[in-house]
Motif scaffolding. Structure first.
Motif, short mmCIF file in Angstrom:
data_model
loop_
_atom_site.label_atom_id
_atom_site.label_comp_id
_atom_site.label_asym_id
_atom_site.label_seq_id
_atom_site.Cartn_x
_atom_site.Cartn_y
_atom_site.Cartn_z
N TYR A 183 44.45 49.95 25.40
CA TYR A 183 43.10 49.42 25.86
C TYR A 183 42.53 49.76 27.20
O TYR A 183 43.25 50.68 27.85
CB TYR A 183 43.18 47.85 25.66
N PHE A 184 41.66 49.43 27.82
CA PHE A 184 41.18 49.80 29.17
C PHE A 184 41.69 49.58 30.28
O PHE A 184 41.88 50.16 31.34
CB PHE A 184 39.60 49.32 29.42
N TYR A 185 42.83 48.49 30.23
CA TYR A 185 43.69 48.11 31.13
C TYR A 185 45.02 48.83 31.17
O TYR A 185 45.88 48.50 31.97
CB TYR A 185 43.94 46.61 31.10
N SER A 231 33.27 55.91 34.76
CA SER A 231 34.75 55.64 34.83
C SER A 231 35.10 54.21 35.22
O SER A 231 34.10 53.59 35.62
CB SER A 231 35.39 56.87 35.46
N ILE A 232 36.30 53.87 34.99
CA ILE A 232 36.72 52.41 35.11
C ILE A 232 38.03 52.68 35.92
O ILE A 232 38.72 53.65 35.94
CB ILE A 232 36.90 51.63 33.73
N ASP A 233 38.32 51.66 36.56
CA ASP A 233 39.65 51.39 37.37
C ASP A 233 40.51 50.32 36.80
O ASP A 233 40.41 49.29 36.77
CB ASP A 233 39.22 51.02 38.59
N PRO A 234 41.43 51.06 35.86
CA PRO A 234 42.19 50.13 35.03
C PRO A 234 43.31 49.39 35.83
O PRO A 234 43.50 48.33 35.63
CB PRO A 234 43.21 51.15 34.28
N TYR A 235 43.72 49.87 37.12
CA TYR A 235 44.53 48.92 38.02
C TYR A 235 43.66 47.88 38.66
O TYR A 235 44.33 46.84 38.56
CB TYR A 235 44.90 49.95 39.28
N ALA A 236 42.37 47.88 38.83
CA ALA A 236 41.79 46.81 39.19
C ALA A 236 41.46 45.84 38.20
O ALA A 236 41.64 44.57 38.33
CB ALA A 236 40.35 47.08 39.76
N LEU A 237 41.23 46.50 36.92
CA LEU A 237 41.02 45.55 35.77
C LEU A 237 42.16 44.67 35.28
O LEU A 237 42.04 43.55 34.92
CB LEU A 237 40.27 46.20 34.53
N LYS A 238 43.24 45.35 35.29
CA LYS A 238 44.67 44.81 34.96
C LYS A 238 44.81 43.48 35.70
O LYS A 238 45.56 42.59 35.21
CB LYS A 238 45.78 45.77 35.01
N LYS A 239 44.39 43.19 37.11
CA LYS A 239 44.63 42.04 37.78
C LYS A 239 44.05 40.62 37.15
O LYS A 239 44.23 39.67 37.57
CB LYS A 239 44.02 42.37 38.96
#
Length: 414
Positions: free
Chosen positions: A386-388, A2-10
């Motif tokens: 998208y993933f973010y 799984s991914i963390d979109p909140y972290a990636l959005k940064k």
């Protein structure tokens, strides 16, 4: 995984910004173009500030270094998509130019009056208009695979549509309107049976799912970097090496020649033969970093996250009511795109009112006018993920649509 979109959005500066009205930006137009992470922005800036030189021609350090960065990206692209070899990767300005290159080079050389090209009625204009132009020029016949009510391809008449007169099938892997992901294996198998070629428009699929070009057995595959975190003005044409070798240059100029005399010229080997002129060097280098980022996140994880968001959005839209949805109900066959219409409200009004809430979606015919005409509608509203993107982004969309419904309901009562 799984991914963390909140972290990636940064990692995406624009996603930390606000709409001019002060509201947070909710970006849901990723099918048109994705946002760019810091690593891509920094790589293009570094090229222009520290590495800028033309490629393939200079013996000095800057040119040699820029050439190395450019050609490393070609190898990386080949590996990312498990292509036949790096020589089979041709850089263009985008998926549109890649399709036009095939039409004008391979098509003009290999197609004759009476030959048939098979498309579908839901192709993006970029995978329709070039073939229309060639068909008029060469007196070719265009045929179209219909779609079923669930927006998947109707393959019931495949043997009649793709026959001994068929020379090319040009078709999308994932719809930019509905997000429907098509199973192309029966089409590829039929193409092989009749000795035709297949071009696959991967403008949507390349950024959202794992594509293995050797396993897929496509003759041509096209996509754009700007939909997969990369800069604009960079596209890729993959072609099987033996086919590309047989194709004459489409454009003439620098870098694609071997020798030039006053009356005639000889041409360079692949890939240079099909890459005339100075390319978007900074963009290609930026695309290298985009692929690094996507590899780190993982294409399988990206696909799973988008399917989760799409399923959540579909559920919430159904709860909202007054919504017409377009696309298959089989959520395993959907990518991160949701097309819909709001009863009694023109899509442009929906888009404009959502923009006031800081929500960016796409409205209109999405460069698929024949599909819209078959549905007898002017266009749809399209939210693409998208993933973010997060569930909160979907919640903002639903709240915005509820406000649009409320406003138009009040107007209707007056």
């Amino acid at each position: 995984m799984s991914i963390d979109p909140y972290a990636l959005k940064k990692d995406f500066p624009i996603l930390q910004s606000n709409h001019p009205n002060g509201k947070p930006l909710v970006y849901l137009d990723n099918a048109a173009s994705s946002q760019k992470p810091n690593s891509v922005i920094q790589a293009t800036n570094k090229y222009y500030s520290e590495e800028n030189a033309n490629i393939h021609r200079g013996v000095y350090h800057l040119s040699q270094h820029a050439t190395e960065l450019f050609e490393r990206t070609r190898i990386k692209t080949s590996n990312f998509f498990h292509a036949q070899c790096a020589k089979a990767i041709i850089f263009t300005r985008g998926a549109t130019e890649s399709i036009n290159l095939v039409a004008q080079s391979w098509g003009r050389t290999n197609l004759n009056p009476g030959d048939e090209i098979v498309l579908s009625i839901q192709e993006h204009h970029s995978n329709l208009v070039p073939w229309q132009m060639l068909a008029i020029e060469k007196n070719l016949k265009l045929k179209f695979i219909p779609i079923l009510e669930d927006t998947t391809y109707d393959l019931s008449q495949l043997k009649e549509l793709i026959n001994e007169r068929t020379k090319l099938v040009a078709i999308s892997q994932m719809s930019n309107v509905t997000g429907t992901i098509h199973n192309l294996r029966p089409i590829v198998d039929r193409v092989r049976q009749v000795g035709a070629k297949i071009l696959v428009d991967g403008a949507q699929s390349a950024s959202h799912m794992r594509v293995d070009l050797v396993d897929s057995d496509f003759d041509f595959f096209v996509f754009s970097a700007h939909k997969m975190l990369g800069p604009t003005g960079v596209g890729v044409l993959f072609g099987k090496e033996e086919i590309l070798e047989s194709m004459p240059p489409w454009m003439g100029g620098g870098d694609m020649i071997e020798t030039v005399d006053l009356e005639r010229s000889t041409y360079a080997n692949l890939p240079a033969k099909l890459e005339a002129g100075t390319p978007n060097i900074a963009g290609v280098i930026g695309f290298s970093h985009a692929m690094d980022y996507l590899s780190k996140v993982g294409m399988h994880a990206i696909h799973e996250h988008e399917q989760m968001l799409t399923s959540y959005a579909l559920d919430e839209l159904c709860k909202l009511g007054g919504i017409q949805l377009y696309g298959t109900e089989d959520r395993e066959k959907r990518g991160g795109v949701v097309s819909f219409s709001l009863d009694g409200v023109h899509p442009h009004d929906v888009g404009a009112m959502l923009d006031e809430e800081g929500i960016a979606i796409r409205v209109g015919h999405h460069c698929c006018q024949p599909l819209m005409k078959s549905w007898k509608i002017p266009g749809t509203c399209r939210a693409s993920f998208y993933f973010y993107n997060t569930k909160e982004d979907v919640d903002a969309l639903i709240a915005g649509l509820a406000k649009v419904k409320s406003i138009f309901a009040r107007v209707a009562r007056k």
